[in-house]
Scaffold this active site. Structure first.
Site, PDB file in Angstrom:
ATOM      1  N   GLU B  60      58.057  10.004 -66.536  1.00 47.52           N
ATOM      2  CA  GLU B  60      58.792  10.124 -65.277  1.00 47.52           C
ATOM      3  C   GLU B  60      59.146   8.757 -64.689  1.00 47.52           C
ATOM      4  O   GLU B  60      60.242   8.559 -64.173  1.00 47.52           O
ATOM      5  CB  GLU B  60      57.985  10.950 -64.265  1.00 47.52           C
ATOM      6  CG  GLU B  60      57.863  12.427 -64.624  1.00 47.52           C
ATOM      7  CD  GLU B  60      56.874  12.717 -65.737  1.00 47.52           C
ATOM      8  OE1 GLU B  60      56.060  11.828 -66.084  1.00 47.52           O
ATOM      9  OE2 GLU B  60      56.900  13.837 -66.289  1.00 47.52           O
ATOM     10  N   ASP B  85      55.503  18.202 -59.090  1.00 48.59           N
ATOM     11  CA  ASP B  85      54.095  17.857 -59.330  1.00 48.59           C
ATOM     12  C   ASP B  85      53.964  16.700 -60.324  1.00 48.59           C
ATOM     13  O   ASP B  85      52.920  16.074 -60.411  1.00 48.59           O
ATOM     14  CB  ASP B  85      53.369  19.078 -59.873  1.00 48.59           C
ATOM     15  CG  ASP B  85      53.747  20.332 -59.110  1.00 48.59           C
ATOM     16  OD1 ASP B  85      52.935  20.813 -58.319  1.00 48.59           O
ATOM     17  OD2 ASP B  85      54.895  20.810 -59.276  1.00 48.59           O
ATOM     18  N   ILE B  87      55.973  14.051 -60.355  1.00 48.03           N
ATOM     19  CA  ILE B  87      56.766  12.921 -59.859  1.00 48.03           C
ATOM     20  C   ILE B  87      55.904  11.672 -59.605  1.00 48.03           C
ATOM     21  O   ILE B  87      56.403  10.561 -59.557  1.00 48.03           O
ATOM     22  CB  ILE B  87      57.527  13.313 -58.563  1.00 48.03           C
ATOM     23  CG1 ILE B  87      58.771  12.422 -58.383  1.00 48.03           C
ATOM     24  CG2 ILE B  87      56.628  13.270 -57.329  1.00 48.03           C
ATOM     25  CD1 ILE B  87      59.740  12.926 -57.325  1.00 48.03           C
ATOM     26  N   HIS B 129      52.271  22.988 -60.722  1.00 45.73           N
ATOM     27  CA  HIS B 129      53.652  23.477 -60.794  1.00 45.73           C
ATOM     28  C   HIS B 129      54.074  24.102 -59.468  1.00 45.73           C
ATOM     29  O   HIS B 129      54.912  24.996 -59.432  1.00 45.73           O
ATOM     30  CB  HIS B 129      53.824  24.498 -61.927  1.00 45.73           C
ATOM     31  CG  HIS B 129      53.581  23.943 -63.294  1.00 45.73           C
ATOM     32  ND1 HIS B 129      52.318  23.745 -63.802  1.00 45.73           N
ATOM     33  CD2 HIS B 129      54.442  23.513 -64.249  1.00 45.73           C
ATOM     34  CE1 HIS B 129      52.410  23.235 -65.018  1.00 45.73           C
ATOM     35  NE2 HIS B 129      53.687  23.085 -65.310  1.00 45.73           N
TER      36      HIS B 129
END
Lengths: 394, 324
Positions: B60, B85, B87, B129
């Site tokens: 990410e 979640d 990030i 999630h």
């Protein structure tokens, strides 16, 4: 080795101890030997003007660093990060680039900025964070940023620029432009996440990126052997699917040749390269650091004899391109220019209060409009703001 | 007009803007061939090619750092973070790099981009999630935070975000991805960033929400009507910059406020709204401001329906402020 037909000769050794050694690692590519005589087989064919320009930039970098440290010691600026001993890496890499190439530097590359043509006055204004600082006084000293020269804004967190350089070079690649991106980081930087993602993405996407790892033996006080279990930084290249080469970081011609070849590869669409420039950081990490607490004096003395500027000067002198008179003239000229710029920069006032609110967003948000009004009203009420902050040793 | 789900409206916005602006590029995990795990980018790689819709390595922070570099070099990236979640590895690139670049370079560099990410609970996603992490990013100078609650706004706000000169965190309420449908114009249009919408007018109590909590508040308003409370529901649509006027105007009218969000209570964005009302409209208040939020616990799996605000919990809060 960079490629099959590379003229750069690779040497390998069975056992390499990667701690700031008193002698250069045997695996490093070099043009100059320890007597500063060139290996003619690999000596780059550079014009007289180019060689002198490179020497001049190395000297300009050294004098700029000396002045920066002095200004800090005199209490005239708050902080400085010198690059003593790393002039060959900065000038050698920068000389191999085109002006249209992107540069994503770390905070220890003043010579790269100078080579690209950043103004002395503008760089000095950054040290004061005054109203003529391109960053409008928003960052600590040495966090230069010159968008018109494609010199990317310097960040303090380590290695963040590595993956960003990959993105910039990917954009060029998508548009079928021949510009590449080069990015600089230290041995400590190779431990960071952004180094890993940067080389991972570059390898997978085959971007035109050149990674310059300045292995100067220390991340502030932590020696390279505590940074990684790898034998050499350049060994990391293979894991990311790209070629890599270790070079003598105190040999500007070796650094130039390696960068030139890596840049050519990138331009030909053959992807990224990792170049490990092996050197020793000759100054402190920053003006706040005392390297005698952790650096072996003998090792320091040994590397002082390998000063990249002295070595290159000898090379030029043997070619009859340089002499004592030229040196005196150059130093005199550079010092005068520097003194003039220092005098001018120091007189610049701090940025105006309302600049605090500019550039957070393209336009002021309603919240910022109100905060600005409140602050201007407070200023009206108080008359002036007392400056109680001190330059803290960072 | 087409009748689209929210996720289809997102895809439609991307499709529309990519056709209009060659600078727009998408990147992320599984966004290419697979069309995204929620199909938000379905078919776009086929339409625009692998260089404009890129499957990236699984990192990410790398996705955001890459997008920054591309943006600086003239592209208009729309990176996707597969679930909000995930990030946090990109937190440094978003907060210290993307959001700060314009400021720290004195306006020399800018990196407009839209970071799209599905967020929120109610889909049996468990802790990793389901999170609603807007508060971390609303606390970040230099970043805009936009959250649609319906298909029309999703397309209009996403196009506005792509055309914006600042980086935008675009949070998509995945619980609503397919559960809401609405009429969406086929052409390009924008919905203004920084403008809230009164989605249900009322005179007694102001309900303030965003994303997936908007339909919850609308249902709560229906529950409250026979109980004698006429609720006004505000969909903020943008948290940064916040449309303070729409909030304050409503509060001055109703004098009673319930703020609803999924994220945990402490330092949630509701606290900011509450402080704003206290600072700007305290004399209009007839009752204390009440927040209906997630709990100060990690997001649970099995009992998520208890963790999440639902219409009845909101209705109970409305009862509390009206009886005060």
């Amino acid at each position: 080795m960079l490629e099959k037909n590379s003229k750069l000769k690779k040497k390998t050794t069975k056992k390499i101890v990667m701690k700031a050694p008193a002698v250069l690692r045997a695996d490093c590519f070099r043009v100059l030997d320890e007597n500063n005589r060139p290996n003619e087989k690999v000596e780059p064919k550079l014009s007289k003007e180019m060689l002198i320009r490179m020497y001049r930039n190395m000297m300009a970098t050294r004098l700029f660093d000396e002045r920066g440290m002095l200004l800090q010691r005199q209490g005239r600026i708050g902080f400085y990060v010198p690059s003593f001993g790393q002039e060959a890496i900065q000038i050698g890499t920068a000389a191999a680039l085109k002006n249209s190439d992107w540069i994503f530097p770390s905070y220890r590359e003043p010579g790269v900025f100078l080579s690209r043509g950043a103004g002395l006055f503008e760089m000095l204004c950054n040290l004061w964070g005054n109203q003529s600082d391109v960053c409008k006084g928003r960052q600590m000293p040495v966090h230069y940023s010159f968008s018109d020269l494609k010199l990317f804004s310097v960040s303090s967190p380590i290695a963040t620029q590595v993956i960003q350089a990959v993105g910039a070079s990917l954009a060029s690649k998508i548009r079928n432009e021949k510009d590449i991106a080069i990015t600089y980081f230290g041995d400590g930087g190779t431990s960071e996440n952004d180094f890993h993602t940067g080389l991972t993405f570059a390898g997978a996407m085959k971007t035109p990126t050149v990674f310059i790892c300045t292995n100067n033996g220390f991340a502030i006080s932590v020696p390279t052997q505590k940074q990684t279990g790898a034998q050499r930084m350049v060994d990391k290249a293979i894991g990311y699917g790209m070629p890599g080469i270790a070079v003598d970081g105190n040999d500007v011609l070796a650094v130039y040749s390696a960068t030139q070849e890596a840049a050519d590869r990138a331009r030909r669409g053959e992807g990224p390269t990792l170049i490990e420039c092996v050197t020793l950081r000759m100054g402190p990490h920053s003006s706040s650091d005392d390297p005698t607490r952790y650096r072996d004096a003998q090792v320091f003395e040994a590397w002082a004899k390998r000063d990249p500027i002295q070595r290159f000067r000898q090379y030029l002198e043997r070619k009859k391109l340089w002499d004592e008179k030229k040196q005196e003239d150059l130093e005199k000229e550079l010092k005068a220019t520097l003194a003039e710029a220092v005098e001018k920069a120091e007189k610049e006032p701090p940025p105006q209060l309302d600049t605090l609110f500019e550039d957070v967003y393209a336009e002021l948000t309603p919240q910022l409009v109100r905060q600005k009004e409140d602050l201007l009203a407070e200023q009206e009420l108080r008359g002036k703001f007392e400056n109680t902050s001190e330059a803290f040793p960072l | 007009m087409a009748n689209l789900t929210l996720v289809q409206a997102v895809r439609d916005a991307l499709m529309t803007e990519m056709a209009l602006d060659p600078r727009v590029v998408l990147m992320g995990e599984d966004v290419g061939l697979n069309g995204g795990v929620f199909r938000a980018t379905e078919g776009l790689q086929k339409e625009f090619g692998e260089e404009r819709v890129m499957d990236t390595p699984l990192a990410e922070s790398g996705i955001i750092g890459l997008a920054l570099g591309m943006s600086v070099n003239g592209m208009r990236p729309v990176p996707e973070i597969q679930f909000m979640d995930f990030i946090y590895p990109a937190f440094d690139q978003i907060v210290s790099e993307v959001a700060k670049l314009r400021y720290r370079s004195g306006g020399g560099f800018k990196c407009p981009m839209v970071i799209r990410t599905p967020y929120g609970g109610g889909i049996k996603g468990g802790h990793y999630h389901s999170q609603s992490a807007e508060a971390y990013f609303a606390h970040t100078a230099g970043l805009k935070v936009v959250i649609p609650s319906n298909p029309y706004d999703a397309k209009g706000l996403l196009i506005a975000s792509i055309r914006d000169e600042d980086p935008v965190l675009f949070m998509e309420p995945k619980r609503l991805y397919r559960s809401v449908k609405g009429e969406v114009p086929e052409e390009a249009y924008t919905v203004d960033i920084g403008k809230a919408q009164v989605v249900r007018p009322g005179k007694d109590v102001t309900l303030i929400a965003w994303g997936a909590m908007v339909p919850v508040c609308l249902k709560a308003a229906e529950l409250c009507e026979p109980r004698g409370a006429d609720c006004e529901v505000i969909d903020l649509r943008t948290l940064v910059p916040l449309d303070e006027e729409t909030i304050l105007e409503s509060v001055r009218k109703t004098g009673r406020v319930v703020i609803v969000h999924e994220a945990q209570k402490t330092c949630g964005f509701g606290a900011e709204i509450s402080a704003l009302i206290s600072e700007q409209a305290i004399l209009s208040l007839e009752a204390p401001i009440v927040r209906v939020t997630g709990l100060d616990t990690p997001f649970p799996y099995t009992l998520e329906h208890i963790y999440l605000p639902d219409p009845e919990r909101v209705a109970l809060a409305v009862g509390k402020v009206t009886r005060f």
